[in-house]
Design a protein around this motif. Structure first.
Motif, PDB file in Angstrom:
ATOM      1  N   LEU A  36      33.978  61.901  58.606  1.00 42.33           N
ATOM      2  CA  LEU A  36      35.263  61.567  57.995  1.00 42.33           C
ATOM      3  C   LEU A  36      36.332  61.773  59.059  1.00 42.33           C
ATOM      4  O   LEU A  36      36.437  62.856  59.632  1.00 42.33           O
ATOM      5  CB  LEU A  36      35.526  62.468  56.786  1.00 42.33           C
ATOM      6  CG  LEU A  36      36.786  62.186  55.979  1.00 42.33           C
ATOM      7  CD1 LEU A  36      36.738  60.794  55.364  1.00 42.33           C
ATOM      8  CD2 LEU A  36      36.942  63.235  54.885  1.00 42.33           C
ATOM      9  N   ASN A  43      33.572  71.334  58.784  1.00 40.72           N
ATOM     10  CA  ASN A  43      34.908  70.915  59.214  1.00 40.72           C
ATOM     11  C   ASN A  43      35.027  71.221  60.701  1.00 40.72           C
ATOM     12  O   ASN A  43      34.805  72.359  61.124  1.00 40.72           O
ATOM     13  CB  ASN A  43      35.990  71.690  58.454  1.00 40.72           C
ATOM     14  CG  ASN A  43      36.119  71.219  57.036  1.00 40.72           C
ATOM     15  OD1 ASN A  43      36.538  70.100  56.785  1.00 40.72           O
ATOM     16  ND2 ASN A  43      35.739  72.066  56.094  1.00 40.72           N
ATOM     17  N   ASP A  70      33.727  66.578  58.736  1.00 43.67           N
ATOM     18  CA  ASP A  70      35.127  66.198  58.537  1.00 43.67           C
ATOM     19  C   ASP A  70      35.871  66.653  59.778  1.00 43.67           C
ATOM     20  O   ASP A  70      35.974  67.845  60.053  1.00 43.67           O
ATOM     21  CB  ASP A  70      35.699  66.870  57.287  1.00 43.67           C
ATOM     22  CG  ASP A  70      37.138  66.464  56.986  1.00 43.67           C
ATOM     23  OD1 ASP A  70      37.817  65.913  57.885  1.00 43.67           O
ATOM     24  OD2 ASP A  70      37.588  66.719  55.863  1.00 43.67           O
ATOM     25  N   VAL A  89      31.533  68.742  51.984  1.00 41.05           N
ATOM     26  CA  VAL A  89      31.670  68.675  53.441  1.00 41.05           C
ATOM     27  C   VAL A  89      30.623  69.580  54.075  1.00 41.05           C
ATOM     28  O   VAL A  89      30.535  70.764  53.729  1.00 41.05           O
ATOM     29  CB  VAL A  89      33.076  69.125  53.895  1.00 41.05           C
ATOM     30  CG1 VAL A  89      33.183  69.119  55.418  1.00 41.05           C
ATOM     31  CG2 VAL A  89      34.150  68.255  53.279  1.00 41.05           C
TER      32      VAL A  89
END
Length: 183
Positions: A109, A154, A138, A151
């Motif tokens: 993402l 991150n 992400d 997710v």
């Protein structure tokens, strides 16, 4: 001319496996099982990850979850600005998504423009009861107010960095790497 070089391994094979197991459990918990659940992967990496999630669901719940593949090429907002003609790949959703709990799956993402295009494309196939988003990585830099429901990891990145997910289904050893532009 600049080139990219590997800066760090974000996820190795075992970390990807653990991450997908965790995401699978989160999906099952949030959706209270598999009833009306379907996975749709965004071509290309998202399709492989969607299939892996469905396999994990089968291991846990002993039930099959339908998996589809979505090509968002014609829904991209940068289609007219590309110099090169994009290559179209097949969308394959052999089931109705109307009134289903759709988990849209992608590998990375970034700006969320791919997800916006995927949402537009999905609406041509029916009206799901809910659409959830699962991503392996992400990396930030959202340009559209979209967030993932699930997710894996991150990873804040700079504009000179990128994330590449490599999967066995594409002939690589499973990994996710952080690349940096070497100027």
């Amino acid at each position: 001319m600049s080139e990219t070089k590997e800066k760090a391994v974000i996820l190795d094979k075992s970390a990807i496996e653990r991450t997908l197991s965790r995401i699978t459990h989160e999906i099952l918990e949030r959706n209270k099982g598999v009833e009306d659940l379907v996975f749709i992967g965004i071509r290309t990496g998202g399709v492989h990850l969607a299939r892996r999630l469905a396999n994990k669901v089968k291991e846990i719940e002993k039930k099959d979850v339908p998996v589809g593949a979505l090509d968002i090429t014609l829904y991209r907002d940068d289609l007219r600005t590309k110099r090169k003609q994009p290559s179209l790949r097949k969308t394959d959703i052999p089931f109705s998504i109307t009134d289903k709990k759709v988990v849209l799956v992608d590998d990375v993402l970034f700006t969320c423009r791919t997800i916006r295009a995927a949402l537009d494309s999905l609406m041509d196939f029916g009206r799901p009861s809910i659409i959830q988003l699962a991503v392996l990585i992400d990396r930030g830099h959202k340009e559209i107010p979209i967030r993932a429901d699930y997710v894996g990891k991150n990873i804040p990145t700079s504009q000179k960095e990128s994330v590449k997910v490599m999967l066995e289904e594409e002939g690589y050893e499973d990994s996710a790497v952080l690349l940096v532009e070497d100027s």
